[in-house]
Enzyme design. Structure first.
Site, PDB file in Angstrom:
ATOM      1  N   HIS A 205      38.243  37.051  41.426  1.00 58.10           N
ATOM      2  CA  HIS A 205      37.566  35.746  41.465  1.00 58.10           C
ATOM      3  C   HIS A 205      38.557  34.598  41.503  1.00 58.10           C
ATOM      4  CE1 HIS A 205      37.820  34.627  37.085  1.00 58.10           C
ATOM      5  NE2 HIS A 205      37.751  35.932  36.889  1.00 58.10           N
ATOM      6  N   ASP A 224      43.173  34.669  33.743  1.00 60.18           N
ATOM      7  CA  ASP A 224      41.784  34.824  34.209  1.00 60.18           C
ATOM      8  C   ASP A 224      41.413  33.698  35.168  1.00 60.18           C
ATOM      9  OD1 ASP A 224      39.162  35.605  34.470  1.00 60.18           O
ATOM     10  OD2 ASP A 224      38.551  35.072  32.440  1.00 60.18           O
ATOM     11  N   GLU A 258      32.493  33.256  39.823  1.00 61.55           N
ATOM     12  CA  GLU A 258      32.331  34.482  39.016  1.00 61.55           C
ATOM     13  C   GLU A 258      31.970  34.134  37.583  1.00 61.55           C
ATOM     14  OE1 GLU A 258      33.817  37.716  36.237  1.00 61.55           O
ATOM     15  OE2 GLU A 258      34.415  35.623  36.385  1.00 61.55           O
ATOM     16  N   GLU A 259      32.643  33.104  37.054  1.00 61.73           N
ATOM     17  CA  GLU A 259      32.473  32.742  35.641  1.00 61.73           C
ATOM     18  C   GLU A 259      31.067  32.211  35.347  1.00 61.73           C
ATOM     19  OE1 GLU A 259      34.584  33.683  33.585  1.00 61.73           O
ATOM     20  OE2 GLU A 259      36.635  33.464  34.312  1.00 61.73           O
ATOM     21  N   ASP A 286      40.921  41.451  38.270  1.00 55.25           N
ATOM     22  CA  ASP A 286      40.547  40.344  37.394  1.00 55.25           C
ATOM     23  C   ASP A 286      41.340  40.513  36.105  1.00 55.25           C
ATOM     24  OD1 ASP A 286      39.417  38.341  35.926  1.00 55.25           O
ATOM     25  OD2 ASP A 286      37.360  39.097  36.010  1.00 55.25           O
ATOM     26  N   HIS A 363      39.498  31.653  28.966  1.00 55.91           N
ATOM     27  CA  HIS A 363      38.392  30.692  28.870  1.00 55.91           C
ATOM     28  C   HIS A 363      38.735  29.517  27.946  1.00 55.91           C
ATOM     29  CE1 HIS A 363      35.317  34.070  30.112  1.00 55.91           C
ATOM     30  NE2 HIS A 363      36.297  33.901  30.974  1.00 55.91           N
TER      31      HIS A 363
HETATM   32  N1  BES Z   1      37.800  38.245  33.383  1.00 50.70           N
HETATM   33  C1  BES Z   1      36.560  38.183  32.696  1.00 50.70           C
HETATM   34  C2  BES Z   1      36.020  39.546  32.368  1.00 50.70           C
HETATM   35  C3  BES Z   1      36.728  40.300  31.288  1.00 50.70           C
HETATM   36  C4  BES Z   1      37.127  39.697  30.126  1.00 50.70           C
HETATM   37  C5  BES Z   1      36.900  41.648  31.449  1.00 50.70           C
HETATM   38  C6  BES Z   1      37.755  40.445  29.161  1.00 50.70           C
HETATM   39  C7  BES Z   1      37.489  42.407  30.487  1.00 50.70           C
HETATM   40  C8  BES Z   1      37.930  41.787  29.338  1.00 50.70           C
HETATM   41  C9  BES Z   1      35.528  37.502  33.571  1.00 50.70           C
HETATM   42  O1  BES Z   1      36.055  36.444  34.297  1.00 50.70           O
HETATM   43  C10 BES Z   1      34.429  36.963  32.689  1.00 50.70           C
HETATM   44  O2  BES Z   1      34.656  36.112  31.895  1.00 50.70           O
HETATM   45  N2  BES Z   1      33.225  37.518  32.842  1.00 50.70           N
HETATM   46  C11 BES Z   1      32.099  37.104  32.054  1.00 50.70           C
HETATM   47  C12 BES Z   1      30.856  37.780  32.533  1.00 50.70           C
HETATM   48  C13 BES Z   1      30.242  37.174  33.765  1.00 50.70           C
HETATM   49  C14 BES Z   1      28.991  37.937  34.133  1.00 50.70           C
HETATM   50  C15 BES Z   1      29.972  35.698  33.617  1.00 50.70           C
HETATM   51  C16 BES Z   1      32.271  37.523  30.603  1.00 50.70           C
HETATM   52  O3  BES Z   1      32.928  38.537  30.351  1.00 50.70           O
HETATM   53  O4  BES Z   1      31.709  36.841  29.752  1.00 50.70           O
HETATM   54 ZN    ZN Z   2      37.883  36.840  35.062  1.00 49.44          ZN
END
Ligand code: BES
Ligand code: ZN
Length: 395
Positions: A205, A224, A258-259, A286, A363
């Site tokens: 992403h 990230d 994606e976020e 990612d 984040h």
């Molecule tokens: N990079 C993260 C996902 C992640 C975080 C994977 C920590 C493994 C460990 C991704 O960008 C993210 O933040 N995804 C969201 C979910 C999405 C459906 C909005 C999340 O994990 O809250």
């Molecule tokens: Zn991510």
């Protein structure tokens, strides 16, 4: 009620004696429409349909007739899959069935036979190139999908990839816009020379987020996911430098939004399914920057991913990257690989650490290169894996 049960049991057993054993087929709708009128006794009537295929019930003799009609009318083989039960056939045509299929089915023979090409490519991975791209991406104030800098950062990725491909007429780099938000996704395509309808995808992403009111503040998103995009950019740099011409079509993707709930990848993957495109392997990068787990360098999330492809990626690490790897779980559809899985395509996410050891700075405005170790040596391992996957799958 009791009588009803008896009657239906009678009907069932009579049917079992009277007609030979039937099977339930899922048949491509276009194929079915073309052959239906040629099938004897109005057999091959749809019992259940989605937009692509239908369930029909046929006995062995009728299946052979169907095969012959398909051969004769369409000059091709197949066009249907057989199932032991009606429930199994119907499931195959539902979203839940797509996801199960994506996780369990075999999409390739997963052979390793491109060592002469891959070994020198792996040796040319440069940590500094990855690091520079991470710095440039995290210099945007935010890459939030609703912001002006979010839009500009996607254009910057498009321009960077296009510059790497400037000598190639078989490569195109495009922005894919979405309905509902301004940030575009980026798609780079290297047309396959022999099996151009079969597609291998490496993506990550392009957006970032920080805090509760994501769009407002500083969101460097170095780990990230500037790291994933920079790792993909290094794979592209090497394939272009070596003038690699794939037999299958290769695509690199930077997904928007994606976020905000995998929005860009959901839009893109649903389009591939709607057009019945043949994607035979998807890898998601990612977070590749932070080495959080002492004894494992690359960790495959085992949920929402294809088991056989995960194992194959492990073999590629043993062959070409030679670092320890293992498995962990997200517990939910944590990144864009889940969009491909939901649409019936085989996807994997090789991740920087186990779920228990994740980078706690993501984040926030503290997700910087410095806070993730200061160099891209961990990401370089993923670039090697990315090169190996794309070349072995494409040829
Ligand atoms: N990079 C993260 C996902 C992640 C975080 C994977 C920590 C493994 C460990 C991704 O960008 C993210 O933040 N995804 C969201 C979910 C999405 C459906 C909005 C999340 O994990 O809250
Ligand atoms: Zn991510």
């Amino acid at each position: 009620m009791k009588n009803l049960l008896v009657v239906s049991a009678l009907v069932l057993s009579t049917a079992a004696i009277a007609s030979p054993k039937t099977q339930w087929l899922t048949v491509d709708n276009e194929v079915l429409a073309r052959v239906q009128s040629k099938m004897p006794n109005k057999s091959a009537q749809a019992l259940f349909s989605n937009s692509h295929a239908s369930v029909v019930e046929l006995n062995q003799a009728q299946i052979e007739q169907l095969s012959e009609v398909i051969h004769h009318e369409l000059h091709r083989c197949g066009g249907f899959i057989t199932h032991e039960t009606y429930a199994e056939a119907e499931l195959a045509l539902t979203a839940q069935g797509d996801s199960q299929f994506a996780q369990k089915a075999l999409f390739s023979d997963y052979d390793i036979n491109q060592k002469q090409i891959v070994v020198p490519m792996v040796a040319s991975v440069q940590e500094a190139s990855i690091r520079e791209m991470i710095i440039k991406l995290s210099d945007f104030k935010t890459r939030h999908y609703k912001t002006d800098t979010g839009v500009k950062s996607s254009e910057f990725i498009r321009d960077t990839w296009a510059a790497l491909a400037k000598n190639r007429s078989d490569v195109k780099v495009e922005l894919v816009s979405h309905k509902g938000w301004p940030q575009a996704s980026i798609v780079m395509t290297i047309q396959g020379s022999e099996k151009s309808d079969e597609i291998i995808i490496l993506g990550g992403h392009a957006d970032s987020i920080a805090g509760m009111f994501g769009g407002q503040g500083r969101a460097p998103g170095a780990d990230d996911n500037a790291s994933g995009i920079a790792t993909i950019t290094e794979v592209i740099r090497i394939l272009m430098e070596q003038d690699f011409k794939p037999r299958r079509t290769i695509q690199f993707m930077g997904y928007a939004a994606e976020e905000a709930g995998l929005l860009g990848s959901k839009d893109i993957a649903a389009g591939y399914k709607a057009r019945a495109q043949k994607v035979i392997g998807v890898v998601q990068f990612d977070m590749t920057l932070f080495k959080g787990t002492a004894d494992k360098d690359i960790v495959f999330m085992s949920d929402f991913t294809n088991a056989a492809q995960n194992e194959f990626l492990g073999k590629l690490i043993d062959e070409y990257v030679k670092v320890p790897w293992g498995y962990s779980k997200c517990g939910y559809g944590c990144s864009d690989h889940a969009s491909w899985t939901a649409n019936g395509y085989p996807a994997s996410i090789p991740f920087e650490s186990t779920m228990g050891d994740i980078n706690g700075k993501i984040h926030t405005d503290k997700d910087t290169l410095q806070n993730a170790g200061g160099d891209a040596s961990h990401a370089a391992k993923f670039a090697k894996l990315g090169v190996a996957f794309m070349v072995e799958m494409a040829n």
